[in-house]
Motif scaffolding. Structure first.
Motif, PDB file in Angstrom:
ATOM      1  N   CYS A 133       0.833  -1.212   0.000  1.00  0.00           N
ATOM      2  CA  CYS A 133       0.000   0.000   0.000  1.00  0.00           C
ATOM      3  C   CYS A 133       0.861   1.253   0.000  1.00  0.00           C
ATOM      4  CB  CYS A 133      -0.931  -0.005   1.203  1.00  0.00           C
ATOM      5  SG  CYS A 133      -2.287  -1.193   1.092  1.00  0.00           S
ATOM      6  N   VAL A 134       1.881   1.271   0.851  1.00  0.00           N
ATOM      7  CA  VAL A 134       2.780   2.430   0.909  1.00  0.00           C
ATOM      8  C   VAL A 134       3.497   2.619  -0.425  1.00  0.00           C
ATOM      9  CG1 VAL A 134       4.871   3.344   1.982  1.00  0.00           C
ATOM     10  CG2 VAL A 134       3.084   2.316   3.410  1.00  0.00           C
ATOM     11  N   LEU A 135       4.020   1.533  -0.977  1.00  0.00           N
ATOM     12  CA  LEU A 135       4.768   1.630  -2.226  1.00  0.00           C
ATOM     13  C   LEU A 135       3.866   1.969  -3.413  1.00  0.00           C
ATOM     14  CD1 LEU A 135       7.257  -1.360  -1.840  1.00  0.00           C
ATOM     15  CD2 LEU A 135       7.727   1.075  -1.530  1.00  0.00           C
ATOM     16  N   ALA A 152      -5.424   7.760  -0.496  1.00  0.00           N
ATOM     17  CA  ALA A 152      -4.272   7.163   0.175  1.00  0.00           C
ATOM     18  C   ALA A 152      -4.509   7.043   1.670  1.00  0.00           C
ATOM     19  CB  ALA A 152      -3.024   8.002  -0.098  1.00  0.00           C
ATOM     20  N   GLY A 153      -5.097   8.083   2.267  1.00  0.00           N
ATOM     21  CA  GLY A 153      -5.381   8.031   3.692  1.00  0.00           C
ATOM     22  C   GLY A 153      -6.339   6.907   4.045  1.00  0.00           C
ATOM     23  N   CYS A 154      -7.399   6.756   3.247  1.00  0.00           N
ATOM     24  CA  CYS A 154      -8.360   5.671   3.477  1.00  0.00           C
ATOM     25  C   CYS A 154      -7.704   4.311   3.293  1.00  0.00           C
ATOM     26  CB  CYS A 154      -9.544   5.809   2.530  1.00  0.00           C
ATOM     27  SG  CYS A 154     -10.647   7.192   2.892  1.00  0.00           S
ATOM     28  N   LEU A 155      -6.887   4.181   2.258  1.00  0.00           N
ATOM     29  CA  LEU A 155      -6.239   2.898   1.973  1.00  0.00           C
ATOM     30  C   LEU A 155      -5.308   2.490   3.110  1.00  0.00           C
ATOM     31  CD1 LEU A 155      -5.921   0.725  -0.340  1.00  0.00           C
ATOM     32  CD2 LEU A 155      -3.797   1.917  -0.899  1.00  0.00           C
ATOM     33  N   LEU A 156      -4.474   3.409   3.577  1.00  0.00           N
ATOM     34  CA  LEU A 156      -3.500   3.076   4.617  1.00  0.00           C
ATOM     35  C   LEU A 156      -4.186   2.782   5.942  1.00  0.00           C
ATOM     36  CD1 LEU A 156      -0.686   5.658   3.832  1.00  0.00           C
ATOM     37  CD2 LEU A 156      -0.680   3.205   3.344  1.00  0.00           C
ATOM     38  N   LEU A 157      -5.183   3.594   6.307  1.00  0.00           N
ATOM     39  CA  LEU A 157      -5.889   3.340   7.560  1.00  0.00           C
ATOM     40  C   LEU A 157      -6.649   2.019   7.484  1.00  0.00           C
ATOM     41  CD1 LEU A 157      -6.748   4.189  10.361  1.00  0.00           C
ATOM     42  CD2 LEU A 157      -8.578   5.561   9.333  1.00  0.00           C
ATOM     43  N   GLY A 158      -7.293   1.767   6.343  1.00  0.00           N
ATOM     44  CA  GLY A 158      -8.012   0.511   6.180  1.00  0.00           C
ATOM     45  C   GLY A 158      -7.090  -0.692   6.246  1.00  0.00           C
ATOM     46  N   TRP A 171     -14.270  -3.054  13.907  1.00  0.00           N
ATOM     47  CA  TRP A 171     -13.103  -2.435  13.278  1.00  0.00           C
ATOM     48  C   TRP A 171     -12.681  -3.123  11.999  1.00  0.00           C
ATOM     49  CZ3 TRP A 171     -12.935   2.115  14.993  1.00  0.00           C
ATOM     50  CH2 TRP A 171     -13.226   2.390  16.340  1.00  0.00           C
ATOM     51  N   GLY A 172     -12.857  -4.430  11.932  1.00  0.00           N
ATOM     52  CA  GLY A 172     -12.527  -5.127  10.694  1.00  0.00           C
ATOM     53  C   GLY A 172     -13.482  -4.772   9.569  1.00  0.00           C
ATOM     54  N   VAL A 173     -14.757  -4.596   9.911  1.00  0.00           N
ATOM     55  CA  VAL A 173     -15.729  -4.157   8.912  1.00  0.00           C
ATOM     56  C   VAL A 173     -15.398  -2.746   8.435  1.00  0.00           C
ATOM     57  CG1 VAL A 173     -18.161  -3.583   8.520  1.00  0.00           C
ATOM     58  CG2 VAL A 173     -17.548  -5.664   9.781  1.00  0.00           C
ATOM     59  N   LEU A 174     -15.058  -1.862   9.390  1.00  0.00           N
ATOM     60  CA  LEU A 174     -14.648  -0.504   9.016  1.00  0.00           C
ATOM     61  C   LEU A 174     -13.411  -0.541   8.126  1.00  0.00           C
ATOM     62  CD1 LEU A 174     -14.882   2.568   9.226  1.00  0.00           C
ATOM     63  CD2 LEU A 174     -13.531   2.432  11.352  1.00  0.00           C
ATOM     64  N   ALA A 175     -12.480  -1.468   8.413  1.00  0.00           N
ATOM     65  CA  ALA A 175     -11.278  -1.605   7.593  1.00  0.00           C
ATOM     66  C   ALA A 175     -11.636  -1.901   6.145  1.00  0.00           C
ATOM     67  CB  ALA A 175     -10.384  -2.707   8.151  1.00  0.00           C
ATOM     68  N   MET A 176     -12.571  -2.822   5.934  1.00  0.00           N
ATOM     69  CA  MET A 176     -12.975  -3.169   4.577  1.00  0.00           C
ATOM     70  C   MET A 176     -13.662  -1.997   3.875  1.00  0.00           C
ATOM     71  SD  MET A 176     -12.014  -6.181   3.664  1.00  0.00           S
ATOM     72  CE  MET A 176     -10.490  -5.882   4.538  1.00  0.00           C
ATOM     73  N   LEU A 177     -14.483  -1.252   4.608  1.00  0.00           N
ATOM     74  CA  LEU A 177     -15.141  -0.085   4.014  1.00  0.00           C
ATOM     75  C   LEU A 177     -14.113   0.970   3.621  1.00  0.00           C
ATOM     76  CD1 LEU A 177     -18.249   0.254   6.359  1.00  0.00           C
ATOM     77  CD2 LEU A 177     -18.198  -0.638   4.021  1.00  0.00           C
ATOM     78  N   LEU A 178     -13.118   1.185   4.479  1.00  0.00           N
ATOM     79  CA  LEU A 178     -12.069   2.157   4.153  1.00  0.00           C
ATOM     80  C   LEU A 178     -11.246   1.700   2.956  1.00  0.00           C
ATOM     81  CD1 LEU A 178     -10.864   3.129   7.740  1.00  0.00           C
ATOM     82  CD2 LEU A 178     -11.893   4.675   6.059  1.00  0.00           C
ATOM     83  N   LEU A 179     -10.956   0.409   2.881  1.00  0.00           N
ATOM     84  CA  LEU A 179     -10.230  -0.107   1.720  1.00  0.00           C
ATOM     85  C   LEU A 179     -11.042   0.096   0.445  1.00  0.00           C
ATOM     86  CD1 LEU A 179      -8.625  -3.424   3.026  1.00  0.00           C
ATOM     87  CD2 LEU A 179      -7.436  -1.324   2.366  1.00  0.00           C
ATOM     88  N   VAL A 181     -13.313   2.429  -0.154  1.00  0.00           N
ATOM     89  CA  VAL A 181     -13.275   3.859  -0.490  1.00  0.00           C
ATOM     90  C   VAL A 181     -11.899   4.244  -1.021  1.00  0.00           C
ATOM     91  CG1 VAL A 181     -13.426   6.197   0.448  1.00  0.00           C
ATOM     92  CG2 VAL A 181     -15.103   4.468   1.120  1.00  0.00           C
ATOM     93  N   GLY A 182     -10.843   3.741  -0.364  1.00  0.00           N
ATOM     94  CA  GLY A 182      -9.488   4.068  -0.799  1.00  0.00           C
ATOM     95  C   GLY A 182      -9.187   3.574  -2.198  1.00  0.00           C
ATOM     96  N   PHE A 183      -9.520   2.319  -2.474  1.00  0.00           N
ATOM     97  CA  PHE A 183      -9.300   1.776  -3.812  1.00  0.00           C
ATOM     98  C   PHE A 183     -10.091   2.560  -4.858  1.00  0.00           C
ATOM     99  CE2 PHE A 183      -8.144  -2.511  -1.861  1.00  0.00           C
ATOM    100  CZ  PHE A 183      -6.819  -2.429  -2.265  1.00  0.00           C
ATOM    101  N   ALA A 184     -11.357   2.845  -4.563  1.00  0.00           N
ATOM    102  CA  ALA A 184     -12.198   3.550  -5.521  1.00  0.00           C
ATOM    103  C   ALA A 184     -11.667   4.959  -5.789  1.00  0.00           C
ATOM    104  CB  ALA A 184     -13.637   3.613  -5.009  1.00  0.00           C
ATOM    105  N   ALA A 185     -11.280   5.658  -4.728  1.00  0.00           N
ATOM    106  CA  ALA A 185     -10.776   7.025  -4.894  1.00  0.00           C
ATOM    107  C   ALA A 185      -9.470   7.038  -5.681  1.00  0.00           C
ATOM    108  CB  ALA A 185     -10.575   7.678  -3.525  1.00  0.00           C
ATOM    109  N   LEU A 186      -8.572   6.096  -5.375  1.00  0.00           N
ATOM    110  CA  LEU A 186      -7.304   6.040  -6.102  1.00  0.00           C
ATOM    111  C   LEU A 186      -7.510   5.658  -7.559  1.00  0.00           C
ATOM    112  CD1 LEU A 186      -5.032   4.364  -3.405  1.00  0.00           C
ATOM    113  CD2 LEU A 186      -4.961   6.745  -4.165  1.00  0.00           C
ATOM    114  N   MET A 187      -8.446   4.750  -7.819  1.00  0.00           N
ATOM    115  CA  MET A 187      -8.719   4.376  -9.202  1.00  0.00           C
ATOM    116  C   MET A 187      -9.286   5.562  -9.977  1.00  0.00           C
ATOM    117  SD  MET A 187      -8.589   2.235 -11.654  1.00  0.00           S
ATOM    118  CE  MET A 187      -8.266   0.606 -10.952  1.00  0.00           C
ATOM    119  N   TRP A 188     -10.166   6.324  -9.335  1.00  0.00           N
ATOM    120  CA  TRP A 188     -10.742   7.497 -10.000  1.00  0.00           C
ATOM    121  C   TRP A 188      -9.649   8.492 -10.384  1.00  0.00           C
ATOM    122  CZ3 TRP A 188     -15.228   8.623 -12.181  1.00  0.00           C
ATOM    123  CH2 TRP A 188     -15.503   9.957 -12.492  1.00  0.00           C
TER     124      TRP A 188
END
Length: 204
Positions: A133-135, A152-158, A171-179, A181-188
């Motif tokens: 994720c960092v790389l 990036a913030g959503c991806l790393l926190l997730g 927290w694990g469910v929140l992790a998946m939701l953040l991932l 959002v992070g993936f979608a935002a980065l793809m956009w």
């Protein structure tokens, strides 16, 4: 020529799908393996077998067409995650459930050993995920810059919450939701026209 906006939605939705499905499954994840939860525990982890590796696939997707050592280092981290993390699902999920269903006591050494081995291999996968994720963010930064920050913030926190909590609620469910959002935002952002890149580090 820039593609129609409607065509940009499908990759954004597609890359968010796996973590969204895992968030839904996480809402039903038992807090522990017991005789009363064993059947759902086993079925749930069977459903998760094809989903966990897709987190690594998503990172490769974000890195598509990127050349240079940094994108390949990110891909290697995603590969390590994809190889080692599913051991948690198979050993600490499916195998322990099958043993308990067959009459083995919950506190038997065999079940404890499966949990320990699965978690040990999962820890290697977790390190691969965090590194990837960092790389990945570092690899995209020369082309997209500060536009990456929300995703990036959503991806790393997730990713961090996932490594600490699996998909257990909350927290694990929140992790998946953040991932998701992070993936979608980065793809956009990833699909925007690229800035001029170094020829040794470029998008085709």
């Amino acid at each position: 020529m820039r593609p129609p906006r409607s065509l940009l939605y499908w990759p954004v939705l597609g890359i968010a799908l796996a973590p969204l499905l895992m968030a839904l499954l996480g809402l039903t994840h038992p807090t522990d393996l017991t005789t009363s939860t064993v059947h759902h525990w086993t079925r749930l982890h069977l459903w998760l077998i094809p989903l966990f590796p897709l987190i690594g696939v998503n990172l490769w997707w974000l890195l598509s067409d990127l050349r240079g050592w940094l994108p390949w280092a990110a891909r290697l981290g995603a590969f390590v995650y994809g190889v080692y993390y599913p051991a948690v699902d198979l050993l600490a999920g499916v195998a322990t459930g099958r043993l308990l269903s067959s009459g083995v006591d919950r506190d038997a050494p065999a079940i404890s050993t499966l949990f320990q081995q699965g978690n040990a291999l999962g820890d290697i996968g977790n390190m691969g995920l965090l590194l990837s994720c960092v790389l990945t963010i570092a690899a995209l930064w020369p082309l997209r810059g500060r536009a990456l920050l929300p995703g990036a913030g959503c991806l790393l926190l997730g990713a961090w919450l996932f490594t600490e909590n699996h998909i257990y609620r909350p927290w694990g469910v929140l992790a998946m939701l953040l991932l998701a959002v992070g993936f979608a935002a980065l793809m956009w952002v990833r699909q925007r026209p690229a800035k001029q890149a170094n020829p040794e580090y470029r998008v085709n």
